[in-house]
Scaffold this active site. Structure first.
Site, short mmCIF file in Angstrom:
data_model
loop_
_atom_site.label_atom_id
_atom_site.label_comp_id
_atom_site.label_asym_id
_atom_site.label_seq_id
_atom_site.Cartn_x
_atom_site.Cartn_y
_atom_site.Cartn_z
N LYS A 188 -9.43 2.82 -2.02
CA LYS A 188 -9.63 2.16 -0.61
C LYS A 188 -11.08 3.09 -0.14
CE LYS A 188 -7.14 1.82 3.75
NZ LYS A 188 -5.85 2.11 4.53
N GLU A 204 0.77 -1.29 -0.02
CA GLU A 204 -0.02 -0.06 -0.13
C GLU A 204 0.80 1.30 0.12
OE1 GLU A 204 -2.23 0.45 3.70
OE2 GLU A 204 -3.66 1.65 2.88
N CYS A 250 -5.56 -3.11 2.98
CA CYS A 250 -5.25 -2.87 4.38
C CYS A 250 -6.62 -2.93 5.38
CB CYS A 250 -4.46 -1.85 4.56
SG CYS A 250 -3.39 -1.76 6.29
N1 LIG Z 1 -2.93 1.26 6.37
C1 LIG Z 1 -3.85 0.68 7.16
O1 LIG Z 1 -5.01 0.75 6.65
C2 LIG Z 1 -3.64 -0.18 8.32
C3 LIG Z 1 -4.58 -0.63 8.97
C4 LIG Z 1 -4.40 -1.17 10.21
O2 LIG Z 1 -3.32 -1.31 10.81
C5 LIG Z 1 -5.64 -1.80 11.13
O3 LIG Z 1 -5.01 -2.29 12.38
O4 LIG Z 1 -6.80 -1.98 10.80
#
Ligand SMILES: NC(=O)CCC(=O)C(=O)O
Length: 272
Positions: free
Chosen positions: A120, A51, A155
């Site tokens: 996203k 990402e 993510c």
């Molecule tokens: N970059 C992200 O979206 C991190 C997501 C994350 O760390 C989580 O715990 O959920």
């Protein structure tokens, strides 16, 4: 589960470190790692980046650093895909579009054509994404091979099981997840990815970055999980290319073994 003579896809996850706010240095570094990935034997046919690999979470400077319409990143990734005849899921980049900044994934086929674009949809407040970025509002699926659909997820998106389930119901057989997921939530990362794979009986391919950014430490542990929940490959906490094979027939086989999708009761779930 042993692999048979059936069609396989060989994936290489670029578990890279990322320099905060240094798009040019990051592109040059990714190029070195991608070249290393395609020179392996056997050569992978699917490459996945992490990402926000162009800027990292340089959110205070993101207006100046983001790639306008993703043009530079797209041109470079497309040319690489075409030159080496590989499919690339280009992680995600900070993309400047319509006056806003999006966390956007681009996908390229072996001819270098863009086959999908996903922004996203769930922004992560713990890293201030919602203060600087716009959220996407579209679910995106794309074909990796004929009859083998992939779903895009970035993510934090994996904390929302509705997304992966919707994708599975629309024919997705592999969920692809670029990430910048830090300590101390390794247990969440592994458990959520495993759950998405088992409950949806799909492959999950997740590419996380490594390295330190300010006080945040990213742990890698990129994963390829099969539809039965077996780990095909897992990275450590340093920079590396994590590779593994996907058996394209296994999803249907697992879905036949435990017919979860036939046994769903959506009529009941809708009741208050
Ligand atoms: N970059 C992200 O979206 C991190 C997501 C994350 O760390 C989580 O715990 O959920």
């Amino acid at each position: 589960m042993p692999l048979t003579e059936r069609a396989v896809l060989r994936a290489a996850l670029i578990q890279a470190d990322i320099q905060i706010g240094q798009p040019e240095a990051n592109r040059l570094h990714m190029e070195v790692l991608l070249e290393r990935a395609v020179s392996a034997e056997p050569k992978p046919n699917l490459l996945v980046l992490p990402e926000m690999w162009n800027t990292g979470y340089a959110l205070e400077q993101i207006q100046e650093l983001a790639d306008p319409d993703g043009r530079e990143s797209r041109e470079w990734l497309s040319a690489f895909a075409k030159r080496h005849g590989v499919t690339i899921v280009g992680g995600s980049i900070a993309e400047k579009k319509d006056g806003g900044i999006y966390n956007t994934m681009y996908v390229f086929n072996e001819e270098g054509d863009t086959t999908a674009q996903y922004s996203k949809i769930h922004l992560f407040r713990l890293m201030d994404e919602e203060k600087h970025l716009e959220a996407g509002d579209e679910i995106v699926n794309f074909a990796l091979r004929e009859g083998f659909q992939a779903g895009a997820s970035i993510c934090y998106d994996i904390r929302f099981p509705e997304l992966a389930r919707t994708q599975a119901l629309n024919g997705v057989k592999v969920l692809i997840v670029p990430a910048e997921w830090p300590h101390p939530r390794l247990h969440h990362w592994r458990t959520l990815l495993m759950a998405r794979a088992i409950e949806n009986q799909m492959y999950v391919i997740a590419c996380n970055r490594v390295g330190v950014s300010g006080s945040t430490e990213f742990f890698g542990h990129s994963l390829i999980i099969d539809p039965w929940g077996e780990i095909v490959a897992e990275g450590g906490e340093g920079e590396e290319i994590v590779t593994g094979e996907l058996d394209l027939g296994l999803v249907d086989e697992v879905r036949g073994r435990i017919p979860v999708f036939e046994d769903r009761r959506p009529d009941i779930y809708r009741k208050p």
